[in-house]
Design an enzyme around this catalytic site. Structure first.
Site, PDB file in Angstrom:
ATOM      1  N   GLY A  11       0.846  -1.194   0.000  1.00  0.00           N
ATOM      2  CA  GLY A  11       0.000   0.000   0.000  1.00  0.00           C
ATOM      3  C   GLY A  11       0.883   1.247   0.000  1.00  0.00           C
ATOM      4  N   LYS A 184       1.095  10.488  19.905  1.00  0.00           N
ATOM      5  CA  LYS A 184       0.419  10.595  18.616  1.00  0.00           C
ATOM      6  C   LYS A 184      -1.020  10.059  18.738  1.00  0.00           C
ATOM      7  CE  LYS A 184       1.282   9.600  13.750  1.00  0.00           C
ATOM      8  NZ  LYS A 184       1.780   8.606  12.832  1.00  0.00           N
TER       9      LYS A 184
HETATM   10  P1  NAP Z   1      -2.674   1.062   2.812  1.00  0.00           P
HETATM   11  O1  NAP Z   1      -2.297   2.013   1.738  1.00  0.00           O
HETATM   12  O2  NAP Z   1      -4.112   0.713   3.019  1.00  0.00           O
HETATM   13  O3  NAP Z   1      -1.854  -0.280   2.563  1.00  0.00           O
HETATM   14  C1  NAP Z   1      -2.003  -1.437   3.328  1.00  0.00           C
HETATM   15  C2  NAP Z   1      -1.620  -2.602   2.452  1.00  0.00           C
HETATM   16  O4  NAP Z   1      -1.560  -3.779   3.249  1.00  0.00           O
HETATM   17  C3  NAP Z   1      -2.607  -2.877   1.318  1.00  0.00           C
HETATM   18  O5  NAP Z   1      -1.904  -2.838   0.093  1.00  0.00           O
HETATM   19  C4  NAP Z   1      -3.126  -4.283   1.605  1.00  0.00           C
HETATM   20  O6  NAP Z   1      -3.299  -5.097   0.472  1.00  0.00           O
HETATM   21  C5  NAP Z   1      -1.958  -4.846   2.414  1.00  0.00           C
HETATM   22  N1  NAP Z   1      -2.325  -6.021   3.195  1.00  0.00           N
HETATM   23  C6  NAP Z   1      -3.329  -6.174   4.089  1.00  0.00           C
HETATM   24  N2  NAP Z   1      -3.326  -7.420   4.590  1.00  0.00           N
HETATM   25  C7  NAP Z   1      -2.312  -8.082   3.992  1.00  0.00           C
HETATM   26  C8  NAP Z   1      -1.797  -9.403   4.068  1.00  0.00           C
HETATM   27  N3  NAP Z   1      -2.365 -10.305   4.881  1.00  0.00           N
HETATM   28  N4  NAP Z   1      -0.737  -9.738   3.316  1.00  0.00           N
HETATM   29  C9  NAP Z   1      -0.170  -8.850   2.471  1.00  0.00           C
HETATM   30  N5  NAP Z   1      -0.601  -7.569   2.346  1.00  0.00           N
HETATM   31  C10 NAP Z   1      -1.659  -7.185   3.101  1.00  0.00           C
HETATM   32  O7  NAP Z   1      -2.133   1.550   4.224  1.00  0.00           O
HETATM   33  P2  NAP Z   1      -1.004   2.658   4.541  1.00  0.00           P
HETATM   34  O8  NAP Z   1      -1.592   4.013   4.321  1.00  0.00           O
HETATM   35  O9  NAP Z   1       0.264   2.309   3.870  1.00  0.00           O
HETATM   36  O10 NAP Z   1      -0.875   2.476   6.113  1.00  0.00           O
HETATM   37  C11 NAP Z   1      -0.150   1.426   6.732  1.00  0.00           C
HETATM   38  C12 NAP Z   1       0.021   1.813   8.197  1.00  0.00           C
HETATM   39  O11 NAP Z   1       0.858   2.966   8.266  1.00  0.00           O
HETATM   40  C13 NAP Z   1      -1.305   2.200   8.869  1.00  0.00           C
HETATM   41  O12 NAP Z   1      -1.339   1.760  10.202  1.00  0.00           O
HETATM   42  C14 NAP Z   1      -1.290   3.723   8.815  1.00  0.00           C
HETATM   43  O13 NAP Z   1      -2.050   4.336   9.837  1.00  0.00           O
HETATM   44  C15 NAP Z   1       0.209   4.001   8.981  1.00  0.00           C
HETATM   45  N6  NAP Z   1       0.617   5.301   8.426  1.00  0.00           N
HETATM   46  C16 NAP Z   1       0.301   5.640   7.144  1.00  0.00           C
HETATM   47  C17 NAP Z   1       0.722   6.861   6.645  1.00  0.00           C
HETATM   48  C18 NAP Z   1       0.397   7.285   5.218  1.00  0.00           C
HETATM   49  O14 NAP Z   1       0.684   8.436   4.851  1.00  0.00           O
HETATM   50  N7  NAP Z   1      -0.175   6.456   4.378  1.00  0.00           N
HETATM   51  C19 NAP Z   1       1.472   7.726   7.454  1.00  0.00           C
HETATM   52  C20 NAP Z   1       1.802   7.335   8.738  1.00  0.00           C
HETATM   53  C21 NAP Z   1       1.364   6.106   9.229  1.00  0.00           C
HETATM   54  P3  NAP Z   1      -4.424  -4.861  -0.624  1.00  0.00           P
HETATM   55  O15 NAP Z   1      -3.877  -3.786  -1.518  1.00  0.00           O
HETATM   56  O16 NAP Z   1      -4.462  -6.190  -1.284  1.00  0.00           O
HETATM   57  O17 NAP Z   1      -5.659  -4.471   0.102  1.00  0.00           O
END
Ligand code: NAP
Length: 305
Positions: A11, A184
């Site tokens: 992701g 946070k």
């Molecule tokens: P995201 O874009 O929703 O990505 C999560 C990914 O995990 C998706 O691609 C999903 O696959 C994959 N996934 C879920 N279950 C899985 C499994 N069993 N095996 C393999 N892959 C799996 O989330 P994100 O924004 O990167 O956030 C990740 C974490 O970082 C969260 O806790 C978020 O709060 C934190 N965070 C994010 C940001 C940001 O800017 N994005 C900043 C700080 C903190 P699918 O594509 O197949 O659904």
């Protein structure tokens, strides 16, 4: 040969980390959850990193959880509610003493993974970087920030931190990772749910000063009961400062709800309410807020957890 970084989840943050590691010639594999996702990835030809409108393609090797190769270093880049199941899907491949790096927001998912795989070294990360996915396997690097890494059980920094610096991934080792995660979480609890319920930008919360103040006071008491005095210090002042500094922004939870995406509330406000109950701290405002938020989510067809 340096250790391979296995990135679990492609992701926003998974892409942001995997592409920069690959660009620095650090060996990296991404692990996708199903054969269909693997086929989609192969059709896309790799991961795309978009920085200042420039797109770069990284044809990083992808694999399924069932691949045989052992794992020494696993970066878990899933949402908090998926983290434990995702790690379980590759647990048989973890070498003794493997490192599990946990990028999840909030608290609870990291502790669940650390308790279930005690022979691995679990490193918690609090990230203020920002990325979003305009399409599958693409990430826009939207916000520059910092990654704070720490291990509550072992204060020694890993030697590979310099690899991250080489890859242009901003990182700092901290002895107080739990303090950072709690701080946070508390700020998120004070701001994000209210922006969802009032359907407003952060700055509009200044019209609800009394409610913000009551929430901060309850959060302060919960943090103190959890031995998190540093995370509790001048919490309300910081919440007000952030609300003013980000007045025109919509919170991440607001954006998730408006886009029909599941939130991580069980690991944010839900975790604060559970901690209050466990520590016998009265938290009427927090509990009422959680109930209203859960009802709102259900009314909008989203999971209440
Ligand atoms: P995201 O874009 O929703 O990505 C999560 C990914 O995990 C998706 O691609 C999903 O696959 C994959 N996934 C879920 N279950 C899985 C499994 N069993 N095996 C393999 N892959 C799996 O989330 P994100 O924004 O990167 O956030 C990740 C974490 O970082 C969260 O806790 C978020 O709060 C934190 N965070 C994010 C940001 C940001 O800017 N994005 C900043 C700080 C903190 P699918 O594509 O197949 O659904």
């Amino acid at each position: 040969m340096s250790t391979v970084w296995h990135v679990l989840g492609a992701g926003s943050l998974g892409c942001l980390w995997a592409t920069r590691l690959s660009r620095a010639a650090i060996p990296v594999r991404i692990i996708l959850r199903t054969p269909q996702r693997l086929a989609d990835y192969r059709a896309a030809g790799g991961l795309r990193l978009i920085e200042e409108s420039q797109t770069s393609l990284y044809p990083i090797t992808a694999e399924l959880p069932t691949t045989a190769e052992p794992i020494q270093r696993l970066l878990v880049a899933c949402k908090a509610y998926d983290a434990e199941t995702a790690v379980a899907s590759v647990a048989e491949r973890l070498l003794p003493g493997a490192e599990i790096l946990l990028l999840q927001n909030g608290l609870g998912s990291q502790q669940a993974v650390a308790a279930r795989w005690p022979s691995s070294r679990c490193i918690f990360i609090s990230s203020t970087e920002g990325g979003y996915r305009p399409a599958d396997f693409q990430v826009v690097h939207a916000g520059h920030g910092e990654n704070w890494l720490g291990d509550p059980l072992d204060q020694r920094p890993p030697t590979w931190l310099r690899d991250l610096a080489t890859a242009g991934i901003p990182c700092d080792w901290t002895a107080d990772i739990e303090t950072r995660l709690w701080r946070k979480l508390a700020i998120n609890c004070a701001i994000n749910p209210l922006t969802v319920l009032y359907g407003c930008r952060n700055g509009e919360l200044l019209a609800h000063r009394e409610q913000l103040s009551q929430l901060c006071e309850e959060l302060r008491r919960v943090l103190m009961a959890c031995n998190q005095a540093e995370a509790a210090h001048a919490l309300e002042d910081e919440v007000l400062r952030i609300v003013e500094a980000t007045a025109n922004n919509y919170s991440s939870m607001h954006q998730d709800v408006r886009s029909g995406r599941r939130t991580e509330i069980s690991f944010l406000l839900g975790h604060a309410c559970q901690s209050a109950q466990r520590q016998h701290v009265r938290a009427d405002e927090l509990n009422a807020l959680l109930q209203r938020l859960q009802l709102f989510l259900m009314q909008h067809g989203l999971p209440p957890d």
